[in-house]
Design an enzyme around this catalytic site. Sequence first.
Site, short mmCIF file in Angstrom:
data_model
loop_
_atom_site.label_atom_id
_atom_site.label_comp_id
_atom_site.label_asym_id
_atom_site.label_seq_id
_atom_site.Cartn_x
_atom_site.Cartn_y
_atom_site.Cartn_z
N ASN A 9 23.67 87.48 45.74
CA ASN A 9 23.14 86.90 44.50
C ASN A 9 22.73 88.07 43.62
O ASN A 9 21.78 88.79 43.93
CB ASN A 9 21.95 85.98 44.78
CG ASN A 9 21.35 85.42 43.49
OD1 ASN A 9 21.24 86.13 42.49
ND2 ASN A 9 20.97 84.15 43.50
N TYR A 111 26.24 78.45 45.21
CA TYR A 111 24.89 78.76 44.71
C TYR A 111 24.13 77.43 44.64
O TYR A 111 24.24 76.67 43.68
CB TYR A 111 24.97 79.44 43.34
CG TYR A 111 23.62 79.66 42.72
CD1 TYR A 111 22.60 80.26 43.45
CD2 TYR A 111 23.35 79.25 41.42
CE1 TYR A 111 21.35 80.45 42.90
CE2 TYR A 111 22.11 79.44 40.86
CZ TYR A 111 21.11 80.04 41.60
OH TYR A 111 19.87 80.21 41.05
N ASP A 155 24.24 81.89 48.24
CA ASP A 155 22.79 81.72 48.16
C ASP A 155 22.53 80.22 48.32
O ASP A 155 22.71 79.47 47.37
CB ASP A 155 22.27 82.23 46.82
CG ASP A 155 20.78 81.97 46.65
OD1 ASP A 155 20.14 81.49 47.61
OD2 ASP A 155 20.26 82.23 45.55
N ASN A 157 19.66 78.99 49.20
CA ASN A 157 18.26 78.75 48.80
C ASN A 157 17.45 77.97 49.85
O ASN A 157 16.46 77.32 49.50
CB ASN A 157 18.19 78.08 47.43
CG ASN A 157 18.04 79.11 46.31
OD1 ASN A 157 17.23 80.03 46.42
ND2 ASN A 157 18.81 78.97 45.25
N ASP A 258 16.77 90.36 43.33
CA ASP A 258 15.79 90.02 44.36
C ASP A 258 16.47 89.64 45.68
O ASP A 258 15.80 89.49 46.70
CB ASP A 258 14.78 88.95 43.89
CG ASP A 258 15.41 87.79 43.16
OD1 ASP A 258 16.63 87.79 42.90
OD2 ASP A 258 14.66 86.85 42.82
N HIS A 259 17.80 89.49 45.66
CA HIS A 259 18.58 89.26 46.88
C HIS A 259 19.36 90.53 47.23
O HIS A 259 19.73 91.29 46.32
CB HIS A 259 19.61 88.15 46.67
CG HIS A 259 19.03 86.80 46.38
ND1 HIS A 259 19.06 85.76 47.28
CD2 HIS A 259 18.42 86.31 45.26
CE1 HIS A 259 18.50 84.69 46.75
NE2 HIS A 259 18.10 84.99 45.52
#
Length: 268
Positions: A9, A111, A155, A157, A258-259
Amino acid sequence: MALSIATWNINSVRLRMPLVEHFLKVWAPDVLCLQETKVHNGEFPFSPLRALGYEHIAIHGQKGYHGVATISRLPLHELTDRRDYCGVGDARHLSVLFDKNGKTIRLHNFYVPAGGDEPDRTINPKFGHKLDFVEEMKLLHAEADAGISSILVGDLNIAPLEHDVWSQKQLLKIVSHTPIETEGLTTIMRDGAWVDLMRQHTPSPEKLYTWWSYRAKDWEAADRGRRLDHIWSSADLSSHLTNVEILREARGWERPSDHVPVIASFDL
DNA sequence: ATGGTCGCACCGCGA
Protein backbone atom coordinates in the site's frame (compact mmCIF):
# COMPACT_ATOMS: atom_id res chain seq x y z
CA MET A 1 12.34 -21.39 -11.58
CA ALA A 2 11.89 -18.58 -9.08
CA LEU A 3 8.83 -16.35 -8.91
CA SER A 4 8.41 -13.42 -6.53
CA ILE A 5 5.27 -11.41 -5.87
CA ALA A 6 5.19 -8.23 -3.77
CA THR A 7 2.32 -6.18 -2.33
CA TRP A 8 2.55 -2.64 -0.99
CA ASN A 9 0.00 0.00 0.00
CA ILE A 10 1.91 3.00 -1.35
CA ASN A 11 -0.44 5.84 -0.23
CA SER A 12 0.02 7.89 -3.43
CA VAL A 13 2.16 6.34 -6.14
CA ARG A 14 3.10 9.72 -7.61
CA LEU A 15 4.38 11.15 -4.34
CA ARG A 16 6.34 8.00 -3.55
CA MET A 17 7.66 7.01 -6.97
CA PRO A 18 11.29 7.40 -5.77
CA LEU A 19 10.60 4.79 -3.07
CA VAL A 20 8.92 2.47 -5.57
CA GLU A 21 11.92 2.79 -7.92
CA HIS A 22 14.34 2.04 -5.07
CA PHE A 23 12.31 -0.98 -4.04
CA LEU A 24 12.15 -2.35 -7.59
CA LYS A 25 15.88 -1.81 -8.16
CA VAL A 26 17.01 -3.51 -4.95
CA TRP A 27 14.38 -6.21 -4.33
CA ALA A 28 13.35 -6.70 -7.97
CA PRO A 29 10.18 -8.79 -7.54
CA ASP A 30 8.69 -10.23 -10.73
CA VAL A 31 5.37 -8.57 -9.91
CA LEU A 32 4.47 -5.68 -7.59
CA CYS A 33 0.87 -5.03 -6.57
CA LEU A 34 0.21 -1.51 -5.31
CA GLN A 35 -2.78 -0.20 -3.42
CA GLU A 36 -3.92 3.38 -2.68
CA THR A 37 -2.28 4.69 -5.82
CA LYS A 38 -4.59 7.73 -5.55
CA VAL A 39 -4.29 8.58 -9.23
CA HIS A 40 -6.65 8.66 -12.17
CA ASN A 41 -5.70 6.25 -14.97
CA GLY A 42 -4.82 9.15 -17.26
CA GLU A 43 -2.12 10.40 -14.88
CA PHE A 44 -0.55 7.09 -13.90
CA PRO A 45 3.28 7.32 -13.97
CA PHE A 46 4.12 4.51 -16.38
CA SER A 47 7.51 5.64 -17.71
CA PRO A 48 9.76 5.28 -14.62
CA LEU A 49 8.38 1.76 -14.11
CA ARG A 50 8.89 0.76 -17.74
CA ALA A 51 12.44 2.13 -17.57
CA LEU A 52 13.18 -0.42 -14.84
CA GLY A 53 11.97 -3.32 -16.96
CA TYR A 54 8.41 -3.43 -15.63
CA GLU A 55 6.75 -3.15 -19.00
CA HIS A 56 3.49 -4.89 -18.19
CA ILE A 57 1.23 -2.71 -16.09
CA ALA A 58 -2.46 -3.11 -15.28
CA ILE A 59 -4.16 -0.19 -13.54
CA HIS A 60 -7.53 0.56 -12.01
CA GLY A 61 -7.49 4.04 -10.60
CA GLN A 62 -9.71 6.94 -9.66
CA LYS A 63 -9.06 10.55 -8.79
CA GLY A 64 -7.73 11.16 -5.30
CA TYR A 65 -8.80 7.97 -3.53
CA HIS A 66 -8.15 4.23 -3.51
CA GLY A 67 -6.72 2.76 -6.73
CA VAL A 68 -4.76 -0.42 -7.46
CA ALA A 69 -1.99 -1.23 -9.92
CA THR A 70 -0.22 -4.46 -10.86
CA ILE A 71 3.29 -3.91 -12.24
CA SER A 72 5.13 -6.80 -13.85
CA ARG A 73 8.21 -7.95 -15.70
CA LEU A 74 6.17 -10.88 -17.03
CA PRO A 75 3.45 -10.38 -19.63
CA LEU A 76 0.01 -9.93 -18.08
CA HIS A 77 -3.45 -10.60 -19.36
CA GLU A 78 -5.75 -8.15 -17.67
CA LEU A 79 -9.16 -9.46 -16.78
CA THR A 80 -11.66 -6.79 -17.64
CA ASP A 81 -14.76 -8.62 -16.44
CA ARG A 82 -14.15 -7.12 -13.03
CA ARG A 83 -16.70 -7.18 -10.26
CA ASP A 84 -17.74 -3.80 -8.89
CA TYR A 85 -17.57 -4.66 -5.20
CA CYS A 86 -20.57 -3.23 -3.33
CA GLY A 87 -21.67 -1.53 -6.57
CA VAL A 88 -20.19 1.82 -5.58
CA GLY A 89 -17.64 2.17 -8.39
CA ASP A 90 -14.55 2.30 -6.14
CA ALA A 91 -11.21 1.23 -7.66
CA ARG A 92 -10.37 -1.47 -5.13
CA HIS A 93 -9.72 -4.64 -7.11
CA LEU A 94 -7.72 -5.75 -10.13
CA SER A 95 -7.24 -9.25 -11.45
CA VAL A 96 -4.66 -10.44 -13.97
CA LEU A 97 -3.46 -13.73 -15.46
CA PHE A 98 0.15 -14.60 -16.20
CA ASP A 99 2.18 -17.68 -17.04
CA LYS A 100 5.26 -18.95 -15.25
CA ASN A 101 7.08 -22.18 -16.03
CA GLY A 102 4.04 -23.89 -17.49
CA LYS A 103 1.64 -22.72 -14.79
CA THR A 104 -1.12 -20.17 -15.37
CA ILE A 105 -1.66 -17.98 -12.33
CA ARG A 106 -4.55 -15.65 -11.52
CA LEU A 107 -3.40 -12.78 -9.32
CA HIS A 108 -5.94 -10.72 -7.38
CA ASN A 109 -4.89 -7.30 -6.06
CA PHE A 110 -7.28 -5.96 -3.37
CA TYR A 111 -7.73 -2.79 -1.37
CA VAL A 112 -10.44 -3.51 1.19
CA PRO A 113 -12.23 -0.48 2.72
CA ALA A 114 -10.66 0.70 5.99
CA GLY A 115 -14.08 0.92 7.65
CA GLY A 116 -13.92 4.16 9.63
CA ASP A 117 -13.56 4.40 13.40
CA GLU A 118 -16.79 3.08 14.92
CA PRO A 119 -17.24 -0.71 14.61
CA ASP A 120 -21.03 -0.51 14.35
CA ARG A 121 -22.75 -0.50 10.98
CA THR A 122 -25.91 1.11 12.33
CA ILE A 123 -24.04 4.33 13.06
CA ASN A 124 -21.05 4.03 10.71
CA PRO A 125 -21.84 3.30 7.05
CA LYS A 126 -18.12 2.87 6.28
CA PHE A 127 -18.01 -0.12 8.60
CA GLY A 128 -21.07 -1.56 6.88
CA HIS A 129 -19.36 -1.06 3.52
CA LYS A 130 -16.31 -2.96 4.78
CA LEU A 131 -18.43 -5.85 6.05
CA ASP A 132 -20.36 -6.01 2.78
CA PHE A 133 -17.10 -6.01 0.83
CA VAL A 134 -15.76 -8.89 2.92
CA GLU A 135 -19.04 -10.75 2.40
CA GLU A 136 -18.64 -10.41 -1.35
CA MET A 137 -15.06 -11.70 -1.15
CA LYS A 138 -16.45 -14.96 0.23
CA LEU A 139 -17.38 -15.78 -3.39
CA LEU A 140 -13.69 -16.05 -4.30
CA HIS A 141 -12.23 -19.52 -4.52
CA ALA A 142 -8.54 -20.33 -4.95
CA GLU A 143 -9.48 -23.23 -7.23
CA ALA A 144 -12.22 -21.42 -9.14
CA ASP A 145 -10.86 -22.26 -12.58
CA ALA A 146 -9.54 -25.72 -13.43
CA GLY A 147 -5.85 -25.65 -14.25
CA ILE A 148 -5.35 -22.09 -12.99
CA SER A 149 -3.44 -21.43 -9.76
CA SER A 150 -4.36 -18.42 -7.62
CA ILE A 151 -2.62 -15.73 -5.62
CA LEU A 152 -4.49 -13.06 -3.68
CA VAL A 153 -2.63 -10.08 -2.25
CA GLY A 154 -3.37 -6.65 -0.93
CA ASP A 155 -4.25 -4.33 1.89
CA LEU A 156 -7.17 -6.23 3.40
CA ASN A 157 -7.35 -3.81 6.34
CA ILE A 158 -7.97 -6.69 8.77
CA ALA A 159 -5.43 -8.25 11.16
CA PRO A 160 -6.99 -11.69 11.70
CA LEU A 161 -4.88 -13.35 14.41
CA GLU A 162 -3.96 -12.52 18.01
CA HIS A 163 -0.31 -12.08 17.03
CA ASP A 164 -1.17 -9.91 14.02
CA VAL A 165 -1.65 -6.96 16.41
CA TRP A 166 0.52 -5.51 19.14
CA SER A 167 -2.19 -6.02 21.79
CA GLN A 168 -5.24 -8.13 21.16
CA LYS A 169 -6.85 -6.95 24.39
CA GLN A 170 -6.51 -3.31 23.38
CA LEU A 171 -7.63 -3.83 19.79
CA LEU A 172 -10.66 -6.12 20.04
CA LYS A 173 -13.00 -3.14 19.71
CA ILE A 174 -10.82 -1.31 17.19
CA VAL A 175 -11.76 -1.50 13.52
CA SER A 176 -9.37 -3.97 11.77
CA HIS A 177 -9.37 -6.48 14.64
CA THR A 178 -13.02 -6.82 15.76
CA PRO A 179 -14.39 -10.39 15.82
CA ILE A 180 -16.87 -9.77 13.00
CA GLU A 181 -14.02 -8.69 10.73
CA THR A 182 -11.49 -11.34 11.72
CA GLU A 183 -14.14 -14.09 11.45
CA GLY A 184 -15.08 -12.74 8.03
CA LEU A 185 -11.51 -12.98 6.82
CA THR A 186 -11.12 -16.48 8.28
CA THR A 187 -14.29 -17.57 6.48
CA ILE A 188 -13.07 -16.21 3.12
CA MET A 189 -9.87 -18.21 3.57
CA ARG A 190 -11.53 -21.41 4.74
CA ASP A 191 -14.39 -21.49 2.20
CA GLY A 192 -12.13 -20.35 -0.63
CA ALA A 193 -9.32 -22.83 0.20
CA TRP A 194 -6.76 -20.03 0.49
CA VAL A 195 -3.44 -20.54 2.29
CA ASP A 196 -2.08 -17.65 4.38
CA LEU A 197 1.51 -17.66 3.11
CA MET A 198 2.84 -15.21 5.69
CA ARG A 199 1.69 -17.48 8.51
CA GLN A 200 2.77 -20.64 6.70
CA HIS A 201 6.28 -19.18 6.66
CA THR A 202 6.16 -17.57 10.12
CA PRO A 203 3.60 -19.30 12.38
CA SER A 204 2.09 -17.74 15.49
CA PRO A 205 3.00 -16.74 18.15
CA GLU A 206 5.65 -14.69 16.37
CA LYS A 207 4.33 -11.18 15.87
CA LEU A 208 3.95 -10.01 12.27
CA TYR A 209 3.12 -6.42 11.33
CA THR A 210 2.95 -4.65 7.97
CA TRP A 211 1.52 -1.29 9.07
CA TRP A 212 2.40 1.26 11.72
CA SER A 213 0.29 4.39 12.24
CA TYR A 214 1.56 7.80 11.16
CA ARG A 215 0.26 9.13 14.47
CA ALA A 216 2.83 7.49 16.72
CA LYS A 217 5.60 9.76 17.96
CA ASP A 218 8.16 7.02 17.37
CA TRP A 219 6.66 4.14 15.37
CA GLU A 220 9.74 1.97 15.80
CA ALA A 221 10.11 2.37 19.57
CA ALA A 222 6.37 1.93 20.24
CA ASP A 223 6.09 -0.88 17.65
CA ARG A 224 2.31 -0.83 17.82
CA GLY A 225 1.84 -2.47 14.46
CA ARG A 226 -0.82 -4.54 12.74
CA ARG A 227 -0.70 -7.14 9.93
CA LEU A 228 -3.14 -5.54 7.48
CA ASP A 229 -1.44 -6.67 4.27
CA HIS A 230 -1.66 -10.26 3.11
CA ILE A 231 -0.46 -12.79 0.54
CA TRP A 232 -2.59 -15.88 0.02
CA SER A 233 -2.40 -18.64 -2.56
CA SER A 234 -3.94 -21.88 -3.69
CA ALA A 235 -2.47 -25.05 -2.15
CA ASP A 236 -0.60 -26.08 -5.29
CA LEU A 237 1.50 -22.90 -5.01
CA SER A 238 1.87 -22.82 -1.21
CA SER A 239 3.83 -26.08 -1.37
CA HIS A 240 6.39 -24.25 -3.54
CA LEU A 241 6.81 -21.24 -1.22
CA THR A 242 10.47 -20.58 -0.37
CA ASN A 243 10.36 -17.27 1.52
CA VAL A 244 8.19 -14.41 2.78
CA GLU A 245 9.85 -11.12 3.63
CA ILE A 246 8.22 -8.15 5.37
CA LEU A 247 10.30 -5.08 4.55
CA ARG A 248 10.05 -3.39 7.93
CA GLU A 249 12.92 -1.03 7.09
CA ALA A 250 10.71 0.66 4.46
CA ARG A 251 8.67 2.23 7.26
CA GLY A 252 11.79 4.22 8.16
CA TRP A 253 12.48 5.52 4.65
CA GLU A 254 12.10 9.21 3.89
CA ARG A 255 8.43 10.26 3.63
CA PRO A 256 7.27 6.63 3.94
CA SER A 257 3.97 4.96 3.37
CA ASP A 258 2.43 3.75 6.62
CA HIS A 259 2.47 0.23 5.09
CA VAL A 260 5.60 -1.73 4.10
CA PRO A 261 6.12 -4.15 1.20
CA VAL A 262 5.61 -7.88 1.67
CA ILE A 263 7.33 -10.26 -0.78
CA ALA A 264 6.55 -13.94 -1.32
CA SER A 265 9.01 -16.12 -3.24
CA PHE A 266 8.29 -19.45 -4.90
CA ASP A 267 10.34 -22.12 -6.62
CA LEU A 268 8.12 -23.45 -9.36
C1' DA B 1 -5.95 9.81 28.60
C1' DT B 2 -7.88 9.90 24.05
C1' DG B 3 -5.21 12.77 20.77
C1' DG B 4 -2.02 12.02 17.45
C1' DT B 5 -0.46 12.34 11.09
C1' DC B 6 -0.87 11.82 6.37
C1' DG B 7 -2.43 12.81 1.00
C1' DC B 8 -5.53 14.79 -2.15
C1' DA B 9 -8.50 18.08 -3.37
C1' DC B 10 -10.16 21.75 -2.10
C1' DC B 11 -10.69 24.72 2.48
C1' DG B 12 -13.17 18.54 4.35
C1' DC B 13 -12.76 13.68 3.63
C1' DG B 14 -10.90 9.25 3.89
C1' DA B 15 -7.35 6.73 5.94
